[in-house]
Design a protein around this motif. Sequence first.
Motif, mmCIF file in Angstrom:
data_model
loop_
_atom_site.group_PDB
_atom_site.id
_atom_site.type_symbol
_atom_site.label_atom_id
_atom_site.label_comp_id
_atom_site.label_asym_id
_atom_site.label_seq_id
_atom_site.Cartn_x
_atom_site.Cartn_y
_atom_site.Cartn_z
ATOM 1 N N CYS A 1 0.843 -1.203 0.000
ATOM 2 C CA CYS A 1 0.000 0.000 0.000
ATOM 3 C C CYS A 1 0.874 1.248 0.000
ATOM 4 O O CYS A 1 0.648 2.177 -0.778
ATOM 5 C CB CYS A 1 -0.920 0.026 1.220
ATOM 6 S SG CYS A 1 -2.368 -1.024 1.115
ATOM 7 N N LYS A 2 1.865 1.268 0.881
ATOM 8 C CA LYS A 2 2.745 2.427 0.994
ATOM 9 C C LYS A 2 3.483 2.695 -0.319
ATOM 10 O O LYS A 2 3.676 3.838 -0.716
ATOM 11 C CB LYS A 2 3.741 2.216 2.131
ATOM 12 C CG LYS A 2 4.569 3.422 2.448
ATOM 13 C CD LYS A 2 5.434 3.205 3.674
ATOM 14 C CE LYS A 2 6.235 4.458 3.960
ATOM 15 N NZ LYS A 2 7.067 4.297 5.147
ATOM 16 N N ALA A 3 3.870 1.621 -1.009
ATOM 17 C CA ALA A 3 4.577 1.742 -2.289
ATOM 18 C C ALA A 3 3.620 1.964 -3.456
ATOM 19 O O ALA A 3 4.053 2.074 -4.600
ATOM 20 C CB ALA A 3 5.401 0.484 -2.540
ATOM 21 N N LYS A 4 2.317 2.025 -3.174
ATOM 22 C CA LYS A 4 1.274 2.165 -4.198
ATOM 23 C C LYS A 4 1.323 1.032 -5.219
ATOM 24 O O LYS A 4 1.099 1.216 -6.403
ATOM 25 C CB LYS A 4 1.355 3.529 -4.880
ATOM 26 C CG LYS A 4 1.102 4.662 -3.902
ATOM 27 C CD LYS A 4 1.100 6.003 -4.574
ATOM 28 C CE LYS A 4 0.810 7.077 -3.529
ATOM 29 N NZ LYS A 4 0.776 8.405 -4.080
ATOM 30 N N ASP A 5 1.659 -0.156 -4.717
ATOM 31 C CA ASP A 5 1.705 -1.362 -5.537
ATOM 32 C C ASP A 5 0.372 -2.091 -5.359
ATOM 33 O O ASP A 5 0.267 -3.092 -4.664
ATOM 34 C CB ASP A 5 2.874 -2.248 -5.094
ATOM 35 C CG ASP A 5 3.035 -3.481 -5.964
ATOM 36 O OD1 ASP A 5 2.440 -3.536 -7.062
ATOM 37 O OD2 ASP A 5 3.760 -4.401 -5.538
ATOM 38 N N TYR A 6 -0.665 -1.545 -5.996
ATOM 39 C CA TYR A 6 -2.016 -2.055 -5.826
ATOM 40 C C TYR A 6 -2.236 -3.308 -6.663
ATOM 41 O O TYR A 6 -1.789 -3.393 -7.799
ATOM 42 C CB TYR A 6 -3.040 -0.998 -6.227
ATOM 43 C CG TYR A 6 -2.827 0.322 -5.537
ATOM 44 C CD1 TYR A 6 -2.759 0.404 -4.150
ATOM 45 C CD2 TYR A 6 -2.671 1.490 -6.267
ATOM 46 C CE1 TYR A 6 -2.552 1.613 -3.512
ATOM 47 C CE2 TYR A 6 -2.464 2.708 -5.635
ATOM 48 C CZ TYR A 6 -2.402 2.759 -4.261
ATOM 49 O OH TYR A 6 -2.191 3.958 -3.629
ATOM 50 N N PHE A 7 -2.939 -4.280 -6.094
ATOM 51 C CA PHE A 7 -3.240 -5.504 -6.814
ATOM 52 C C PHE A 7 -4.651 -5.490 -7.378
ATOM 53 O O PHE A 7 -4.906 -6.034 -8.435
ATOM 54 C CB PHE A 7 -3.061 -6.716 -5.897
ATOM 55 C CG PHE A 7 -2.936 -8.006 -6.645
ATOM 56 C CD1 PHE A 7 -1.697 -8.463 -7.064
ATOM 57 C CD2 PHE A 7 -4.051 -8.765 -6.959
ATOM 58 C CE1 PHE A 7 -1.577 -9.642 -7.776
ATOM 59 C CE2 PHE A 7 -3.946 -9.942 -7.671
ATOM 60 C CZ PHE A 7 -2.708 -10.380 -8.082
ATOM 61 N N VAL A 8 -5.569 -4.856 -6.663
ATOM 62 C CA VAL A 8 -6.965 -4.768 -7.089
ATOM 63 C C VAL A 8 -7.407 -3.312 -6.983
ATOM 64 O O VAL A 8 -7.167 -2.669 -5.964
ATOM 65 C CB VAL A 8 -7.894 -5.629 -6.203
ATOM 66 C CG1 VAL A 8 -9.342 -5.516 -6.662
ATOM 67 C CG2 VAL A 8 -7.446 -7.074 -6.157
ATOM 68 N N THR A 9 -8.042 -2.804 -8.030
ATOM 69 C CA THR A 9 -8.658 -1.484 -7.981
ATOM 70 C C THR A 9 -10.109 -1.637 -8.411
ATOM 71 O O THR A 9 -10.395 -2.183 -9.473
ATOM 72 C CB THR A 9 -7.942 -0.480 -8.909
ATOM 73 O OG1 THR A 9 -6.573 -0.376 -8.490
ATOM 74 C CG2 THR A 9 -8.590 0.893 -8.839
ATOM 75 N N LEU A 10 -11.014 -1.171 -7.548
ATOM 76 C CA LEU A 10 -12.447 -1.230 -7.824
ATOM 77 C C LEU A 10 -12.966 0.185 -7.954
ATOM 78 O O LEU A 10 -12.815 0.988 -7.034
ATOM 79 C CB LEU A 10 -13.189 -1.931 -6.676
ATOM 80 C CG LEU A 10 -12.714 -3.331 -6.281
ATOM 81 C CD1 LEU A 10 -13.492 -3.830 -5.077
ATOM 82 C CD2 LEU A 10 -12.859 -4.289 -7.445
ATOM 83 N N THR A 11 -13.564 0.505 -9.105
ATOM 84 C CA THR A 11 -14.193 1.806 -9.319
ATOM 85 C C THR A 11 -15.680 1.587 -9.572
ATOM 86 O O THR A 11 -16.147 0.447 -9.602
ATOM 87 C CB THR A 11 -13.554 2.564 -10.502
ATOM 88 O OG1 THR A 11 -13.804 1.835 -11.704
ATOM 89 C CG2 THR A 11 -12.049 2.749 -10.309
ATOM 90 N N ASP A 12 -16.404 2.681 -9.777
ATOM 91 C CA ASP A 12 -17.853 2.579 -9.994
ATOM 92 C C ASP A 12 -18.230 1.581 -11.077
ATOM 93 O O ASP A 12 -19.234 0.879 -10.958
ATOM 94 C CB ASP A 12 -18.447 3.936 -10.374
ATOM 95 C CG ASP A 12 -18.590 4.846 -9.181
ATOM 96 O OD1 ASP A 12 -18.678 4.352 -8.046
ATOM 97 O OD2 ASP A 12 -18.621 6.070 -9.392
ATOM 98 N N ASP A 13 -17.444 1.525 -12.146
ATOM 99 C CA ASP A 13 -17.828 0.664 -13.264
ATOM 100 C C ASP A 13 -16.691 -0.182 -13.821
ATOM 101 O O ASP A 13 -16.762 -0.670 -14.932
ATOM 102 C CB ASP A 13 -18.440 1.503 -14.388
ATOM 103 C CG ASP A 13 -17.437 2.454 -15.008
ATOM 104 O OD1 ASP A 13 -16.327 2.601 -14.469
ATOM 105 O OD2 ASP A 13 -17.762 3.043 -16.044
ATOM 106 N N ALA A 14 -15.624 -0.386 -13.018
ATOM 107 C CA ALA A 14 -14.500 -1.180 -13.508
ATOM 108 C C ALA A 14 -13.808 -1.926 -12.363
ATOM 109 O O ALA A 14 -13.818 -1.487 -11.219
ATOM 110 C CB ALA A 14 -13.492 -0.296 -14.220
ATOM 111 N N VAL A 15 -13.214 -3.072 -12.720
ATOM 112 C CA VAL A 15 -12.371 -3.853 -11.819
ATOM 113 C C VAL A 15 -11.060 -4.067 -12.554
ATOM 114 O O VAL A 15 -11.052 -4.518 -13.706
ATOM 115 C CB VAL A 15 -13.012 -5.210 -11.471
ATOM 116 C CG1 VAL A 15 -12.048 -6.090 -10.700
ATOM 117 C CG2 VAL A 15 -14.302 -5.012 -10.695
#
Length: 125
Positions: free
Chosen positions: A39-53
């Motif tokens: 998280c601190k390194a902004k190494d995201y594995f999953v991003t969930l938005t209103d209309d996208a995964v």
Amino acid sequence: MKNTLLSAALAAAFAGPALAASAGKDSPLGRYALDGAACKAKDYFVTLTDDAVTLPTLGCKGVSYDQTENKGGRAVYAVTARSCLGEEPGQPRKESFTLVLDAAGLQILWADGAKSAVFMRCGKL
């Protein structure tokens, strides 16, 4: 086949349009990673938005989240995506899966029965 490839990738790596029925603090929208350092390194594995995964090996658009359960600090969402593309060539396809969000984090339950690792929430969108 995509679910199988993604499930295999998750297992190998970890060993082991709008919210239809929900909003607010129980919303699953946000960024998730394997742990606090990611998280601190902004190494995201999953991003969930209103209309996208978005995952490393799968991207879905036209996503809807339907909250099917919310009790005891555990929220469950049935997710339907109109158009998903994986890393293998092919036409976009529909996908459905389940998200479980609780104090431990977010877990994806795939239609074929495979489960992802539990991802830590890095922040809401």
